[in-house]
Scaffold this active site. Structure first.
Site, PDB file in Angstrom:
ATOM      1  N   GLY A  38       0.813  -1.211   0.000  1.00 32.40           N
ATOM      2  CA  GLY A  38       0.000   0.000   0.000  1.00 32.40           C
ATOM      3  C   GLY A  38       0.841   1.251   0.000  1.00 32.40           C
ATOM      4  N   GLY A 113      14.437  -4.054  -2.919  1.00 32.61           N
ATOM      5  CA  GLY A 113      14.819  -4.422  -4.279  1.00 32.61           C
ATOM      6  C   GLY A 113      15.883  -3.498  -4.849  1.00 32.61           C
ATOM      7  CB  SER A 179       1.340  26.704   3.305  1.00 35.82           C
ATOM      8  OG  SER A 179       1.711  27.439   2.146  1.00 35.82           O
ATOM      9  N   GLY A 180       1.847  23.545   1.456  1.00 39.21           N
ATOM     10  CA  GLY A 180       1.227  22.773   0.400  1.00 39.21           C
ATOM     11  C   GLY A 180       0.079  21.978   0.981  1.00 39.21           C
ATOM     12  CB  ILE A 182       1.564  17.619   3.577  1.00 38.03           C
ATOM     13  CG1 ILE A 182       1.498  16.433   2.616  1.00 38.03           C
ATOM     14  CG2 ILE A 182       1.981  17.136   4.967  1.00 38.03           C
ATOM     15  CD1 ILE A 182       2.835  15.761   2.359  1.00 38.03           C
ATOM     16  CB  ILE A 267       9.631  21.861   2.956  1.00 42.71           C
ATOM     17  CG1 ILE A 267      10.588  20.707   3.300  1.00 42.71           C
ATOM     18  CG2 ILE A 267       9.511  22.830   4.113  1.00 42.71           C
ATOM     19  CD1 ILE A 267      12.032  21.157   3.528  1.00 42.71           C
ATOM     20  CG  HIS A 441     -32.801  22.584  -6.965  1.00 37.43           C
ATOM     21  ND1 HIS A 441     -31.909  23.571  -6.599  1.00 37.43           N
ATOM     22  CD2 HIS A 441     -33.938  22.802  -6.243  1.00 37.43           C
ATOM     23  CE1 HIS A 441     -32.494  24.355  -5.704  1.00 37.43           C
ATOM     24  NE2 HIS A 441     -33.727  23.913  -5.466  1.00 37.43           N
TER      25      HIS A 441
END
Length: 462
Positions: A38, A113, A179-180, A182, A267, A441
């Site tokens: 995952g 690997g 401040s992206g 994440i 960052i 609607h």
């Protein structure tokens, strides 16, 4: 004779999707993963963070329950249980990927690997190493958080996103560097549970890759929630004391020192390319990312790279799409190359942000004559009924043909709503297609229809 038709190094959302798809197409496949299947997305990124953010949303809704005529006398937070739910969701999904490997008869190797040649891989395991060969190889090793050269993550006072996921106590004050997506998601999360939050961002806006109006709206929302934001500011150093930290930053107005309990570095990320044998095999890379062509081939034709290790955008759904495409390509199927200008970006704080295509400024820079349409949720009947009217839909159309070239949403449900526009852009839809498509609607998605109408001066409800 090769041991496998395809060997996939990395079991994240790119790697495991590629493995499953290749098996469906008759390939003999193995997957090599040193940790849990995952990848970061499922175990330490996309999924567990969304569980935490949902917890925060529920808490915020409960706090304003009186708005809906529900009186709650007292509220308490079991922060450890909050974290445990997130870990439980991640664990369940990781087990699900393990099941899919078995269901599809994919050989799963636990280990690291490393490429030895264009067809051979050394799997470094705890007890002993194992060597395998494969006709084709996909590198899907993902990425890790970036750090500053002079500021390293220690897991206690200076943390990354992985450590932030596991905090079982609410920090009194957390300083978020970056401040992206994440950084903004964790800012909302910790602020919701009562932490004092300050964001430090080098760029002039938060979410600097988004349309400037979207970024400005999110900043206003964060400030109204009590989050402090320092734009155009650069971290110089972080001092660790006995019970707190001091973050030294350079701002437009001079140097500033901010006290806090924890600093979260958000960052960006960089590809996991170290020690996987790239140099020995002669695979080219640039700026820390493996170089690929439109079919994700490296300069060695039977070796492919997908997902974060192959560069931006660093998104799980891009990795999965690349994995699917490569599996089709090596199986001899006709493939549709990925349209990298039509990949949705989602930020799951509240208010949510969803976007794709060109921003208004970028469209102008590229020479487009544009029409811009907006619709604010404060005029939406569904938003009013739900009790959350913050935000808007902003659509950008090429004026000559009316084609949709950019879409930007901020508000409740933005990350779900962007899918409609993703499909619309893929089909080269025009403003008229969106405006004349009957939307149910009341729904939040009616805002898309209204924004399309607004672009050409025919909005009804504003």
């Amino acid at each position: 004779m090769f041991d496998f038709d395809l060997a996939v190094i990395g079991g994240g959302p790119g790697g495991y999707v590629a493995a499953i798809r290749a098996t469906q197409l008759g390939q003999k496949v193995c997957i090599i993963e040193k940790d849990k299947l995952g990848g970061v997305c499922l175990n330490w990124g996309c999924i567990p963070t969304k569980a935490l953010l949902k917890n925060a949303e529920v808490y915020q809704t409960v706090k304003k329950a009186d708005l809906y005529g529900i009186n709650i006398k007292s509220i308490s937070v079991d922060f450890k249980k909050n974290v445990d739910r997130s870990r439980s969701v991640a664990k369940q999904l990781s087990k699900g990927v393990e099941f899919l490997m078995k269901k599809n008869s994919i050989t799963h190797f636990t280990g690291f690997g490393k490429l030895e040649s264009e067809n051979n891989i050394n799997i470094i395991q705890k007890s002993k190493n194992k060597r395998i060969s494969a006709k084709n190889i996909i590198i899907a090793t993902g990425a890790k958080p970036k750090t500053f050269q002079n500021i390293k993550i220690d897991g206690k006072y200076i943390i990354g996103s992985k450590e932030a996921l596991n905090l079982v106590e609410i920090p009194k004050k957390i300083i978020i560097v970056g401040s992206g997506a994440i950084g903004c998601e964790f800012a909302f999360y910790f602020n919701s549970f009562g932490a004092e939050v300050e964001i430090i961002e080098m760029q002039k806006t938060i979410l600097p890759m988004e349309d400037s109006e979207i970024s400005a709206a999110l900043k206003d929302s964060f400030i109204s929630s009590g989050i402090k934001i320092h734009n155009n500011s650069k971290v110089q150093s972080i001092d660790k004391l006995k019970t707190k930290i001091k973050v030294n930053i350079i701002t437009e107005n001079g140097n500033l020192q901010i006290d806090g309990n924890i600093a979260l570095l958000a960052i960006g990320i960089e590809g996991n390319t170290n020690n996987i044998g790239l140099n020995g095999v002669g695979i080219k890379s640039e700026n820390g990312s493996i170089s690929i062509n439109s079919h994700c081939q490296t300069n060695i034709s039977n070796i492919y790279a997908i997902g974060d290790v192959a560069g931006p955008p660093w998104l799980a759904h891009k990795a999965s799409a690349q994995g699917h495409m490569v599996a089709d390509f090596i199986s001899g199927k006709k493939v549709h190359e990925i349209d990298y200008f039509n990949i949705p970006n989602c930020t799951y704080c509240q208010p949510q942000v969803g976007s794709l295509g060109l921003t208004e400024s970028k469209a102008k820079d590229l020479g487009h004559n544009i029409k811009v349409g907006k619709f604010f949720f404060r005029a939406s009947g569904k938003a009013m009924a739900v009790g959350n009217t913050f935000g808007f839909v902003k659509l950008i159309f090429d004026d000559q043909y009316g084609e949709l070239i950019g879409a930007h949403i901020i508000g409740d449900g933005a990350t779900e709503m962007i899918a409609e526009l993703n499909m619309a852009k893929a089909l080269e839809s025009t403003w008229e297609d969106l405006a004349m498509t009957m939307h149910a609607h009341p729904t939040l998605s009616e805002a898309v229809m209204e924004a399309a109408m607004d672009a050409f001066g025919s909005a009804i409800h504003q």
